[in-house]
Design a protein around this motif. Structure first.
Motif, short mmCIF file in Angstrom:
data_model
loop_
_atom_site.label_atom_id
_atom_site.label_comp_id
_atom_site.label_asym_id
_atom_site.label_seq_id
_atom_site.Cartn_x
_atom_site.Cartn_y
_atom_site.Cartn_z
N VAL A 145 -58.66 7.13 73.74
CA VAL A 145 -58.70 7.21 75.20
C VAL A 145 -60.22 7.34 75.79
O VAL A 145 -61.29 8.00 75.23
CB VAL A 145 -58.27 8.41 75.96
CG1 VAL A 145 -58.49 9.81 75.58
CG2 VAL A 145 -57.88 8.27 77.44
N ASN A 147 -62.62 7.23 79.60
CA ASN A 147 -62.41 7.62 80.89
C ASN A 147 -63.52 6.75 81.71
O ASN A 147 -64.64 6.86 81.36
CB ASN A 147 -62.48 8.67 81.24
CG ASN A 147 -61.22 9.77 80.15
OD1 ASN A 147 -61.35 10.03 79.47
ND2 ASN A 147 -60.03 9.53 80.85
N MET A 194 -47.05 9.50 78.35
CA MET A 194 -46.43 9.42 79.63
C MET A 194 -47.28 8.79 80.50
O MET A 194 -46.84 8.31 81.73
CB MET A 194 -46.28 10.92 80.10
CG MET A 194 -47.60 11.57 80.37
SD MET A 194 -47.09 13.30 81.24
CE MET A 194 -48.68 13.74 81.37
N ASN A 200 -52.13 9.09 85.31
CA ASN A 200 -52.81 10.49 85.47
C ASN A 200 -53.83 10.37 86.34
O ASN A 200 -54.54 9.47 86.72
CB ASN A 200 -53.28 10.48 83.88
CG ASN A 200 -52.27 10.53 82.89
OD1 ASN A 200 -52.23 9.24 82.04
ND2 ASN A 200 -51.35 11.26 82.44
N GLN A 203 -58.46 12.46 86.11
CA GLN A 203 -59.24 11.31 85.05
C GLN A 203 -58.85 10.06 85.30
O GLN A 203 -57.52 9.65 85.61
CB GLN A 203 -59.01 11.92 83.67
CG GLN A 203 -57.77 11.57 83.07
CD GLN A 203 -56.56 12.54 83.23
OE1 GLN A 203 -56.66 13.32 84.39
NE2 GLN A 203 -55.78 12.69 82.38
N GLN A 205 -58.36 6.12 83.91
CA GLN A 205 -58.14 5.75 82.33
C GLN A 205 -57.26 4.30 82.39
O GLN A 205 -56.44 4.27 81.86
CB GLN A 205 -57.81 6.74 81.52
CG GLN A 205 -56.55 7.43 82.06
CD GLN A 205 -56.08 8.77 81.10
OE1 GLN A 205 -56.92 9.28 80.53
NE2 GLN A 205 -54.83 8.72 81.22
N TYR A 208 -56.43 2.71 79.40
CA TYR A 208 -55.51 3.57 78.57
C TYR A 208 -54.16 3.50 79.03
O TYR A 208 -53.26 3.33 78.27
CB TYR A 208 -55.97 5.08 78.65
CG TYR A 208 -55.04 5.85 77.57
CD1 TYR A 208 -55.38 6.03 76.52
CD2 TYR A 208 -53.93 6.53 78.21
CE1 TYR A 208 -54.57 7.04 75.48
CE2 TYR A 208 -53.47 7.58 77.48
CZ TYR A 208 -53.49 7.75 76.18
OH TYR A 208 -52.87 8.54 75.34
N TYR A 240 -49.11 15.79 78.33
CA TYR A 240 -50.42 16.42 77.68
C TYR A 240 -50.39 17.23 76.48
O TYR A 240 -49.49 18.10 76.53
CB TYR A 240 -51.29 17.25 78.97
CG TYR A 240 -51.45 16.30 79.92
CD1 TYR A 240 -52.70 15.28 79.86
CD2 TYR A 240 -50.98 16.55 81.34
CE1 TYR A 240 -53.17 14.89 80.73
CE2 TYR A 240 -51.50 15.61 82.40
CZ TYR A 240 -52.48 14.75 82.22
OH TYR A 240 -52.89 13.98 83.21
N THR A 246 -57.48 15.84 73.80
CA THR A 246 -57.57 16.66 75.03
C THR A 246 -58.65 17.94 75.18
O THR A 246 -58.65 18.44 76.12
CB THR A 246 -56.37 17.10 75.49
OG1 THR A 246 -55.69 17.85 74.50
CG2 THR A 246 -55.31 16.08 75.94
N LEU A 251 -62.55 16.02 79.13
CA LEU A 251 -61.25 16.43 79.57
C LEU A 251 -60.90 17.85 79.52
O LEU A 251 -59.94 18.20 80.29
CB LEU A 251 -60.09 15.76 78.61
CG LEU A 251 -60.22 14.04 78.68
CD1 LEU A 251 -59.31 13.50 77.72
CD2 LEU A 251 -59.98 13.61 80.10
O1 LIG Z 1 -50.75 11.15 79.44
C1 LIG Z 1 -51.41 12.09 78.51
C2 LIG Z 1 -52.29 11.40 77.50
O2 LIG Z 1 -51.78 10.21 77.21
C3 LIG Z 1 -53.51 11.68 77.54
O3 LIG Z 1 -53.62 12.98 77.09
C4 LIG Z 1 -54.35 11.78 78.72
O4 LIG Z 1 -53.82 10.78 79.88
C5 LIG Z 1 -55.93 11.58 78.38
O5 LIG Z 1 -56.65 11.40 79.63
#
Ligand SMILES: OC[C@@H](O)C(O)[C@H](O)CO
Ligand SMILES: NC(=O)c1ccc[n+]([C@@H]2O[C@H](COP(=O)([O-])OP(=O)(O)OC[C@H]3O[C@@H](n4cnc5c(N)ncnc54)[C@H](O)[C@@H]3O)[C@@H](O)[C@H]2O)c1
Length: 302
Positions: A145, A147, A194, A200, A203, A205, A208, A240, A246, A251
């Protein structure tokens, strides 16, 4: 006594029977009768529904298996009876996890792979076939990931994220399926997120989120294309989760907020996620393909 499937239970049953027949000691008879009941219970269990989770004789690969969610899945598949190849960009991490499995008596293999390179994914499968002779389960879990605000997301960030999360999952599916389709059996599980279905925050992203949404739709596509030739493709979408990903500096300060936003009021532990994978690899999932299983403590319900 019900017939026993496990040969060691069969032997134990025979010993108990023989000793019961040859003793007149009432105390020993009582103990042996109790032992017989226990063997009977174990025998029923060994043939029952839980047995459909057993992976004895199967071979699995877990990409990104060197830590976090992948490591936990690798342990679970091994404990269910599979031989497990740990494939990771970081070979020393993969070797550590392979050694953990070996110390539990599980046959394992560490492989260095960059899943964003198609050829390396194909070589990964060839290495597994040379060592274990077959491949039944592919867990395509490696992911990264990055950001940034969408207007500032660089070309490098976008293409690198897509290369690992989406291209990598596809190249692995393809390389694994080429063997599995020939054999007429395979279980492929991709780790989505998710983030495939919710945005999300705070953050940012975009790459991602888009990559994981694509993984879910790719899973549906492959899951329907290959299932009538014995290969199912499904995905898990964790919420999460408490991993290095994480815990990263950028994060880590958000974790309390994420917990509060989750109906279960916590992050997932990596062990919370293995049930989904074990379901997809089990004989109870014979009619399940193209499905995305969200395991997020209720996060996406709110
Ligand atoms: O949505 C949860 C994860 O895919 C991920 O931990 C998070 O979005 C990273 O910023
Ligand atoms: N942790 C979360 O909150 C969370 C939530 C939802 C989904 N996910 C997804 O779960 C998967 C695993 O996440 P994690 O939290 O365990 O991450 P992690 O960063 O702890 O571990 C990822 C592993 O993948 C390896 N890897 C990275 N790039 C690779 C590449 N190009 N080729 C091969 N291996 C590579 C890393 O070396 C590392 O060992 C990822 O796909 C991630 O997007 C994580």
């Amino acid at each position: 006594m019900a017939p026993v499937a496990d040969p060691s239970l069969e032997k134990l049953e025979a010993i108990i029977k023989e000793t019961l027949a040859s003793t007149s000691d009432p105390k020993l008879k009582e103990k042996l009768t109790r032992a017989q009941e226990l063997v009977n219970t174990a025998s029923i269990r060994s043939k029952g529904v839980l047995n459909k989770f057993a992976l004895d004789g199967q071979v699995a690969v877990v990409t990104g298996g060197g830590q976090g969610i992948g490591r936990s899945i690798a342990h679970a598949l091994g404990e269910a009876g599979a031989k497990v190849a740990i494939a990771d960009l970081d070979l020393s991490r993969a070797e550590t996890v392979a050694a953990e499995l070996e110390s539990k008596g599980i046959s394992s293999l560490a492989i260095k792979v960059d899943v964003s390179k198609k050829q390396e994914c194909e070589e990964m499968v060839q290495t597994i076939l040379s060592k274990f002779g077959d491949l039944h389960i592919g867990v395509n879990n490696a992911g990264i990931v990055m950001n940034s605000d969408s207007e500032d997301t660089s070309e490098r960030e976008w293409t690198t994220t897509m290369a690992v999360n989406l291209n990598g999952a596809f190249y692995c599916c393809q390389a694994e399926a080429k063997h599995m389709l020939k054999k007429g059996y395979g279980r492929i599980i991709n780790t989505a997120s998710m983030s495939a279905i919710v945005v999300n925050h705070p953050q940012k992203q975009v790459a991602y989120n888009a990559s994981k949404a694509a993984v879910v739709h790719m899973t549906k596509t492959l899951g329907t294309e290959w299932c009538d030739r014995g290969v199912t493709v499904n995905s898990i979408s964790p919420g999460y989760t408490d991993t290095e990903l994480t815990r990263a500096e950028k994060l880590v300060t958000l974790r309390n907020m994420w917990s509060n936003d989750t109906p279960m009021k916590r992050l997932a532990d990596v062990e919370d996620l293995v049930g989904g994978v074990l379901y997809f690899t089990s004989q109870l999932a014979n009619f399940t393909t193209g499905f995305n299983l969200v395991m997020d403590g209720g996060f996406t319900c709110w």
